[in-house]
Design an enzyme around this catalytic site. Structure first.
Site, PDB file in Angstrom:
ATOM      1  N   HIS A  53      34.347   1.447  19.857  1.00  0.00           N
ATOM      2  CA  HIS A  53      35.142   2.983  21.049  1.00  0.00           C
ATOM      3  C   HIS A  53      36.164   3.071  20.296  1.00  0.00           C
ATOM      4  O   HIS A  53      36.617   2.878  18.950  1.00  0.00           O
ATOM      5  CB  HIS A  53      36.395   1.167  21.757  1.00  0.00           C
ATOM      6  N   GLU A  55      39.452   3.483  19.768  1.00  0.00           N
ATOM      7  CA  GLU A  55      40.754   2.480  19.168  1.00  0.00           C
ATOM      8  C   GLU A  55      40.507   1.761  17.705  1.00  0.00           C
ATOM      9  O   GLU A  55      40.579   1.477  17.193  1.00  0.00           O
ATOM     10  CB  GLU A  55      40.970   1.673  20.281  1.00  0.00           C
ATOM     11  N   CYS A  83      40.772  -1.159  26.840  1.00  0.00           N
ATOM     12  CA  CYS A  83      39.982  -3.010  27.082  1.00  0.00           C
ATOM     13  C   CYS A  83      40.069  -4.117  26.673  1.00  0.00           C
ATOM     14  O   CYS A  83      41.235  -4.216  25.910  1.00  0.00           O
ATOM     15  CB  CYS A  83      38.162  -2.338  27.144  1.00  0.00           C
ATOM     16  N   CYS A  86      39.405  -4.421  22.821  1.00  0.00           N
ATOM     17  CA  CYS A  86      40.316  -3.460  21.496  1.00  0.00           C
ATOM     18  C   CYS A  86      41.974  -4.275  22.031  1.00  0.00           C
ATOM     19  O   CYS A  86      42.459  -4.078  20.713  1.00  0.00           O
ATOM     20  CB  CYS A  86      40.340  -2.287  22.404  1.00  0.00           C
TER      21      CYS A  86
END
Length: 149
Positions: A53, A55, A83, A86
């Site tokens: 992701h 992040e 999410c 993260c």
């Protein structure tokens, strides 16, 4: 020092992710002086890595750039509510402030779903600012998903 948003950089990364066929999420980490430490967009498909992701990628890169697993004096800008995975890493990295664009009622882990920062087991909670450039972030996501459905 006056507030300066870095969400435009995150939005650029989200657009680049969409161009690669990735879900259009972008992120940037900046230090207290406003220096960009890392910027990235989602790469889960490209890398065949469910943890890639935006992040996660910027936190990894910023930690490498600073030579520390802690980013206590750094801020994270991301185009979509992180999410739970993260959010946990944001906490572990001791990110000072989290700025995000679009809310994610389905998979978010900050204001929705797991609400990671509200749990007593969470050791660090960043200051959270939501809905930063939300219309632009939402439009990128809607456009992307309308094309693949």
């Amino acid at each position: 020092m006056a507030f300066q948003s870095f969400m435009d950089i995150a939005l650029d990364e989200a657009r680049a992710a969409a161009a690669r066929g990735e879900v259009p999420v972008g992120a940037v980490v900046v230090d207290a002086s406003g220096r960009v430490l890392a910027r990235a967009g989602n790469r889960t498909r490209e890398l065949n890595d469910p943890s890639a992701h935006a992040e996660m990628l910027v936190i990894r890169e910023a930690c490498a750039a600073t030579g520390s697993e802690r980013l206590e004096n750094s801020d994270l800008y991301v185009t979509l509510e992180p999410c739970a995975m993260c959010a946990a890493v944001i906490s572990s990295a001791r990110i000072r402030r989290l700025y995000y664009g679009a809310a994610d009622p389905k998979s978010g882990g900050v204001a929705h779903g797991a609400a990671v920062f509200t749990h007593p087991q969470t050791h660090h909670k960043p200051d959270v600012y939501d809905m930063i450039n939300a219309p632009e972030s939402e439009a990128l996501l809607k456009e992307f998903f309308s094309k693949i459905r």
